[in-house]
Write a protein that holds these residues in place. Sequence first.
Motif, mmCIF file in Angstrom:
data_model
loop_
_atom_site.group_PDB
_atom_site.id
_atom_site.type_symbol
_atom_site.label_atom_id
_atom_site.label_comp_id
_atom_site.label_asym_id
_atom_site.label_seq_id
_atom_site.Cartn_x
_atom_site.Cartn_y
_atom_site.Cartn_z
ATOM 1 N N SER A 103 38.933 120.634 29.318
ATOM 2 C CA SER A 103 39.984 119.838 28.672
ATOM 3 C C SER A 103 41.324 120.548 28.830
ATOM 4 O O SER A 103 41.392 121.726 29.181
ATOM 5 N N ARG A 104 42.401 119.816 28.533
ATOM 6 C CA ARG A 104 43.737 120.404 28.646
ATOM 7 C C ARG A 104 44.271 120.893 27.299
ATOM 8 O O ARG A 104 45.454 121.202 27.181
ATOM 9 N N ASN A 105 43.391 120.970 26.301
ATOM 10 C CA ASN A 105 43.770 121.633 25.050
ATOM 11 C C ASN A 105 43.576 123.125 25.252
ATOM 12 O O ASN A 105 42.717 123.768 24.644
ATOM 13 N N TYR A 106 44.376 123.671 26.182
ATOM 14 C CA TYR A 106 44.265 125.083 26.530
ATOM 15 C C TYR A 106 44.527 125.969 25.330
ATOM 16 O O TYR A 106 43.946 127.044 25.184
ATOM 17 N N PRO A 118 44.576 119.120 11.686
ATOM 18 C CA PRO A 118 44.383 117.726 11.229
ATOM 19 C C PRO A 118 45.649 116.885 11.247
ATOM 20 O O PRO A 118 45.588 115.680 11.503
ATOM 21 N N VAL A 119 46.796 117.501 10.977
ATOM 22 C CA VAL A 119 48.060 116.753 11.005
ATOM 23 C C VAL A 119 48.358 116.287 12.424
ATOM 24 O O VAL A 119 48.722 115.132 12.663
ATOM 25 N N ILE A 120 48.182 117.191 13.378
ATOM 26 C CA ILE A 120 48.414 116.833 14.779
ATOM 27 C C ILE A 120 47.438 115.760 15.227
ATOM 28 O O ILE A 120 47.816 114.820 15.937
ATOM 29 N N ASP A 121 46.190 115.857 14.788
ATOM 30 C CA ASP A 121 45.203 114.820 15.127
ATOM 31 C C ASP A 121 45.688 113.448 14.686
ATOM 32 O O ASP A 121 45.605 112.464 15.437
ATOM 33 N N TRP A 169 46.181 117.988 22.674
ATOM 34 C CA TRP A 169 46.370 118.590 21.351
ATOM 35 C C TRP A 169 45.258 118.318 20.349
ATOM 36 O O TRP A 169 45.223 118.951 19.303
ATOM 37 N N HIS A 170 44.387 117.380 20.585
ATOM 38 C CA HIS A 170 43.448 116.919 19.551
ATOM 39 C C HIS A 170 42.326 117.929 19.331
ATOM 40 O O HIS A 170 41.806 118.543 20.264
ATOM 41 N N SER A 171 41.921 118.083 18.071
ATOM 42 C CA SER A 171 40.859 119.020 17.710
ATOM 43 C C SER A 171 39.573 118.754 18.480
ATOM 44 O O SER A 171 38.840 119.690 18.822
#
Length: 627
Positions: A532-535, A541-544, A522-524
């Motif tokens: 990467s697996r941020n498909y 920024p909140v998720i980061d 999930w990271h930016s």
Amino acid sequence: MLTCQIKRKPHPINILFLLATLLGFSFGLHAEEKIYKSHAITIHGEPKYPADFTHFDFVNPEAPKGGTLHLATISSSGFDSLNPFIVKGIAASGLTPLNNNYFYDTLLYHSKDEPFTMYGLLAEQMEWPENRAWIIFHLHKNIHFHDGHPLTAEDVVFSFNLLQKEGHPLYKTYYANVEHVEALDKWRVKFTFTPGDNRELAMIIGQFAVLPKHYWSQHTFNKTSLTPPIGSGPYTISQVDAGRSITYQRDPNYWGKDLPVNRGKYNFNTIRYDYYRDPTVAIEALKAGEYDFRSENSAKNWATQYQGKLFTNQAMIKKTLPNLSRAGLQGFIYNIRRPVFADTKVRQALSYAYDFEWANKNLFYNSYQRTDSFFENSEMAASGLPSPAELKILEPFKKELPEAMFTQAFELPKTDGSGNNRQQLRQALRLLKEAGYALKEGKLINQQTNQPFSFEILLAQPEMERIVLPFQENLKKLGIEMTIRQVDAQQYIKRLRSFDFDMFVGSFGQSQSPGNEQRDFWHSSQADITGSRNYIGIKNPVIDQLVDKIITAPSREALINYCRALDRVLLWNHYVIPQFHINQYRLAYWNKFGQPEVTPKYSFTLDTWWEDPKKAEKIKSFRKKAN
């Protein structure tokens, strides 16, 4: 039990220290530092098994060795590599240490009946400070690779650096907070971490495969190859039929065969994987005795294919086991890098076109449950309204989050299962109109660009079409054209790695103790890294910040609340359309096996089964008569 000692760091200026004491001054001396030494390390609390344990509860320590385990892999393009650590190619089954330890040993072994506890494998003992700023692994002194060459701390350092430099991008992300690795001597290796409270890192650093420096110094690592490499695990590669099968042979000289973490495991002399392009063909091959065991993931196949004389006379067994492990999330996954999916309202609207209740009734024999969490089937899953602990985490970000998150429980669209979902589609059209679309002559048109709404869904498994087609039909009613692109496994993997897709059906697996892997999901920082697996392409920024909090969670309770908070943010952003899950393992196999009395709580593994000679002979005789 953990053992703890106090290390007093020596001060070289004893005379000045004495003078300071007499004069009442302070020179800011080092505080006493707790150093832990143990055979195991856990994320929170203490290990289940003591230092003198002889075997895990979920094995039979007296299991006989011998026989064969014949398995099947479904893949439309087979395999073209024996290197599972790089981004290139499709690696053969049985080589990845995170799935099993057939070929490569790791520093630590993850117990299958604890949420997250690691026991020494290559390492006989670990040493770390209270703040886990570093960890030292003390290696067994009798370790050797399959060719007899000793495995030492130098191999550990070499392997880590090689994986960071030339391995899959996942390694660089997963171990991003490793600052330095060094061999202290032949049998001790130290990993030092960047400042911060990353409790998990001291544990997950023990999960990578240790590779032989003497071999890979002479071979090119970052390319596909079907030349059997050298490992250190319980099995060697005995035969490779390119793209069709791979066979492993139990190593009678395996250095770790008597370790407590290995006792009762790796009982088959031979393990073979055969490759099949089609699941239907694979099921018929199983019933014909071409291989021994299958874990079924299709509700239709489970309901219709495993019946008849083979099962009524117990020559074959059809069995379910409870699955208490996390289910993660499977769903229709958006690529929000695509402008068509950039708007949250558009993504939410399309979720109304997926009729789970109809599919469960008509396609899945009512065997599934709807997934509504990224941490499904675990205590990490969010539900209802945020708890006070979750609110404390989320309120600092209130301006950046949907207002409804704080006043409404997240709910997915639901139908009566009749197939008449007009109400849901009307709601979808309302959201699409709010996002700037209009229905004109049966087509949904973007009012700014005057372009029709269309996209492609990428598939690699033909059986997925029956799940996708009803979704496609409902999208047509909204004026949306979704095309289905079926590709082979090699092209599918290549396109996912390069984010060359609009949507695909995929999943995000989760552990019992989420941590550093969340960064890769999930990271930016991972959104633009090939492989990467941020498909999805999330840059939030909140998720980061929530991911960082999960990684540094100081307690199990804090970890649970951070995960639930992250779950809510992911769900309310509608990054996926969740599909379904089942909390059972569905197993079909020839009745030739012995099994331990205890099944591990958080996993299912064939590593603990064995071939029962009497049962195997009976099955052999049965097959002869049948043929």
